[in-house]
Design a protein around this motif. Sequence first.
Motif, mmCIF file in Angstrom:
data_model
loop_
_atom_site.group_PDB
_atom_site.id
_atom_site.type_symbol
_atom_site.label_atom_id
_atom_site.label_comp_id
_atom_site.label_asym_id
_atom_site.label_seq_id
_atom_site.Cartn_x
_atom_site.Cartn_y
_atom_site.Cartn_z
ATOM 1 N N CYS A 66 -46.643 119.208 62.563
ATOM 2 C CA CYS A 66 -45.250 118.799 62.333
ATOM 3 C C CYS A 66 -44.700 119.443 61.063
ATOM 4 O O CYS A 66 -43.580 119.987 61.059
ATOM 5 N N VAL A 98 -38.388 118.280 65.833
ATOM 6 C CA VAL A 98 -39.803 118.019 66.026
ATOM 7 C C VAL A 98 -39.983 116.572 66.472
ATOM 8 O O VAL A 98 -39.501 115.640 65.811
ATOM 9 N N VAL A 99 -40.644 116.405 67.606
ATOM 10 C CA VAL A 99 -40.925 115.078 68.154
ATOM 11 C C VAL A 99 -42.442 114.901 68.201
ATOM 12 O O VAL A 99 -43.166 115.807 68.627
ATOM 13 N N GLY A 100 -42.934 113.752 67.744
ATOM 14 C CA GLY A 100 -44.368 113.496 67.726
ATOM 15 C C GLY A 100 -44.740 112.245 68.476
ATOM 16 O O GLY A 100 -43.913 111.326 68.627
ATOM 17 N N LYS A 131 -43.468 109.357 60.499
ATOM 18 C CA LYS A 131 -42.056 109.018 60.278
ATOM 19 C C LYS A 131 -41.774 108.819 58.799
ATOM 20 O O LYS A 131 -40.777 109.343 58.269
ATOM 21 N N VAL A 190 -41.198 114.237 61.267
ATOM 22 C CA VAL A 190 -40.683 114.272 62.640
ATOM 23 C C VAL A 190 -39.252 113.780 62.664
ATOM 24 O O VAL A 190 -38.822 112.999 61.816
ATOM 25 N N VAL A 204 -40.366 109.845 66.813
ATOM 26 C CA VAL A 204 -41.772 109.609 67.094
ATOM 27 C C VAL A 204 -41.883 108.379 67.979
ATOM 28 O O VAL A 204 -41.052 107.463 67.899
#
Length: 356
Positions: free
Chosen positions: A191, A202-204, A216, A221, A224
């Motif tokens: 990330c 960016v997504v986690g 977070k 991200v 999330v």
Amino acid sequence: MAGQSRKTKGAFLPGNSTVELRDVEIPAPGHGQVIIKVKSSTICGSDIRAIYHEHLGKGAEAYQNVVAGHEPCGQIVECGPGMKRFKEGDRVIVYHISGCGVCNDCRRGYMISCTSEHRAAYGWQRDGGMCEYLLADEKDLIYLPDQLTYTDGAQVACGFGTVYEGLEKIGISGNDQVLVTGLGPVGLAACMLSKALGASRVVGTDVSEERCKIAKEKGLVDEVFVSGPDALEKAMAASNGFGYEKAIDCSGNTHARQLCVRAARKWGKVALVGEGGTMELNPSPDMIHDQVTIYGSWVTSTWRMEELVERLVRWGIHPEDLVTHRFTLDQADKAYELMASGKCGKVAVVFDEEIK
């Protein structure tokens, strides 16, 4: 080290979820070798997976009852004859696989892929960094600039280097939404580096609420979520329904890997860096029809590590920011126990540094 004792303590992993501190002789450096005073040594998930609980590793991951730790960073305090670049006082990172140096893979800098009988990884087949002093070969060293801390450097060879290699294979730019599955230290690094490389979003995701929270809180991200049966639905919603140009799995879990592939946009690229596990796919709908490309990526090379170190300084980012807990060597048992729990970020064993 003249006049100093040639003995120190080192941490060993007997394979029953414990740590043993044993006396270790500090050898004199041979030709092209150095003694490093270790300043920081971080714990890798592969240590937990293949050594800490049970000695499961084979071949390159076969643990040979040596001092543990393959993520060390420190300062050279003694040099053997025949040195070509480094000297006493230099701050250095250790590339954690010492290859034969003369095969095709080693000459490309990818000592991780060396198959010679002379290959020996620090912390696996030769003494590693969970010790105050470490014997290392000059060819395995990467210079650590003053702008980076020793705990920054400790993470470069394995965690950050591994991620950087994978991201370079799939290519990250401002055109990309990136999905990261598995938010352990490697996923958190993915990330951080995706952001540095310019990813627009960016997504986690992870099964651990604690690790989602870390991602977070550290601002790594844009969104999330905790993985579950509706992970694909949540991932697609987080991409505004378009899917992801790039995805990287850092978990080694089949469901997470499937999510990366199925949430990828048409013509998307996926990198797999998480070790172990399996992956079940239906090639036609999952890959062929959407023209998805999957890359396998294992650690990195010495030249790319040097490139990464330069860019970390240029970007002004610090891998140390991912460390959530620090311990001293005599607390190594607690450090490994915490890392094995999966409820933390990166864990570091530090020497001559303030415990935070």
